[in-house]
Design an enzyme around this catalytic site. Structure first.
Site, PDB file in Angstrom:
ATOM      1  CG  ASP A  87      -2.046  -0.980   1.162  1.00  0.00           C
ATOM      2  OD1 ASP A  87      -2.301  -1.515   0.069  1.00  0.00           O
ATOM      3  OD2 ASP A  87      -2.666  -1.223   2.208  1.00  0.00           O
ATOM      4  CE1 TYR A 135      -3.154  -9.607   7.109  1.00  0.00           C
ATOM      5  CE2 TYR A 135      -2.866  -7.661   5.737  1.00  0.00           C
ATOM      6  CZ  TYR A 135      -3.452  -8.290   6.819  1.00  0.00           C
ATOM      7  OH  TYR A 135      -4.347  -7.605   7.605  1.00  0.00           O
ATOM      8  CG  ASP A 142      -7.059  -4.523  -2.074  1.00  0.00           C
ATOM      9  OD1 ASP A 142      -7.511  -5.550  -2.614  1.00  0.00           O
ATOM     10  OD2 ASP A 142      -7.547  -4.051  -1.037  1.00  0.00           O
TER      11      ASP A 142
END
Length: 374
Positions: A87, A135, A142
């Site tokens: 992100d 993760y 995403d």
């Protein structure tokens, strides 16, 4: 649609780098501002508004906002590459534009700061970036949007396109592993280790088609293509074909309102709702796809129907101020265990107003409409 321009200016007037009014996650958590993808989405939309209107206030705001985070030596406040959070690469995209527009060396140096994370991001056995260090072995749709457009622009501008094959392979893996052959839609997540509680132990896939996840994916495709050298014909054509196929699949699920449902293929199932952010992303992707020559002109009605459908349903004025509703605040997989990828999970997440994940793509769609009007 002057009301949308008014809305943006209200948000800018209420926001500072210390407290951007559109970052509901940060406001709710009470945390100090960090380098994050949410603000990156919003600043990208503001820079697009500058590109279309030429109004200096948009550039000035974006420049001041990002300069708050980026130091002269290119280091970025509260950015920790070793978290390997894909992100955090997203906001790096605006650095290219700001460097081109302002010539400030801090932005050029910061581009390299972010690229260092790209170079060392852990990968699945298939070669795709992990979504985050916390993760492991997981690919979420995403993450394609968060990482690949930046990666492609860097390769095109500063690395002699050496890693084009890697970028295209990561998209190809997602198409191969995460696409549902029946609907043409894509599952939200994939775990190459098959260890995550939310995944199917045979396929590694999560359970459902979440609207914003597929939205991120189609934006990843079209924004990556935009930064790619077209002379790489085979790779370019394959990504373009992938984009066209998923857009065609999505149109089958467009509601008569013009919008899409939070869990795309579950329609009017109790609890499901027409969701703003993913619908706005689809409006943007359709209209941009037409402009770039990937989609036929007769798709325009679908893109405009989505845009105006959102405005009709969720954009409203109250006590002299604009508001945009119907935005899913956040959805993910894994921690906590309640994020299990079920239908019940996706409809349980908070629905909020005036959050950048809804506002930014609606503004991006608006800029595409403004382009055609010009």
């Amino acid at each position: 649609m002057e009301m949308l321009k008014k809305y943006l200016e209200e948000l800018i007037d209420k926001s500072t780098p210390e407290r951007p009014i559109w970052n509901i996650e940060k406001i709710r958590s009470g945390e100090k501002p960090t380098w994050n993808y949410i603000d990156g989405c919003m600043i990208k939309a503001i820079l697009e508004m500058y590109a279309i209107t030429g109004e200096k206030k948009y550039l000035s705001f974006a420049d001041a906002f990002i300069s708050y985070h980026v130091q002269e030596d290119g280091t970025i406040n509260a950015y920790h590459p070793e978290e390997y959070n894909i992100d955090n690469i997203n906001a790096g995209k605006v650095l290219f534009e700001l460097y081109d527009l302002t010539g400030k060396e801090r932005y050029r140096k910061a581009i390299d700061t972010v690229y260092e994370q790209v170079k060392h991001q852990p990968r699945t056995s298939e070669g795709n970036f992990w979504h985050k260090k916390i993760y492991p072995n997981q690919v979420w749709l995403d993450g394609l949007y968060m990482g690949q457009p930046f990666y492609m622009e860097y390769e095109t501008k500063f690395n002699d396109k050496k890693n084009y094959a890697d970028i295209c392979r990561q998209f190809a893996n997602v198409e191969k592993l995460m696409k549902d052959p029946v609907t043409g839609l894509y599952y939200h997540g994939y775990d190459s280790s098959r260890q995550a509680k939310w995944c199917n132990k045979e396929t590694g896939l999560s359970k459902n088609f979440w609207l914003r996840a597929i939205g991120w994916y189609v934006m990843a495709l079209i924004d990556t293509l935009e930064k790619m050298d077209k002379s790489y014909e085979a790779e370019y054509s394959h990504l373009m074909s992938n984009f066209k196929e998923v857009m065609k699949a999505m149109l089958k699920f467009q509601d008569e309102s013009g919008m899409w449902y939070q869990v795309i293929d579950q329609g009017t199932r109790e609890g499901n709702y027409l969701e703003t952010s993913g619908s706005a992303i689809m409006a943007y992707a359709i209209l941009k796809g037409i402009r770039m020559g990937f989609l036929p002109e007769d798709y325009r009605c679908y893109g405009e129907k989505a845009f105006y459908g959102i405005c009709d349903k969720y954009l409203y004025e109250k006590e002299g101020e604009m508001n945009l509703g119907g935005i899913c605040l956040v959805a993910g997989l894994g921690v906590p265990d309640s994020r299990d990828g079920t239908f019940e999970y996706y409809i349980s997440e908070p629905i909020v107003e005036n959050e950048a994940k809804g506002v930014a793509p609606l503004l991006l769609a608006y800029t595409e409409i403004l382009r055609t009007q010009k």
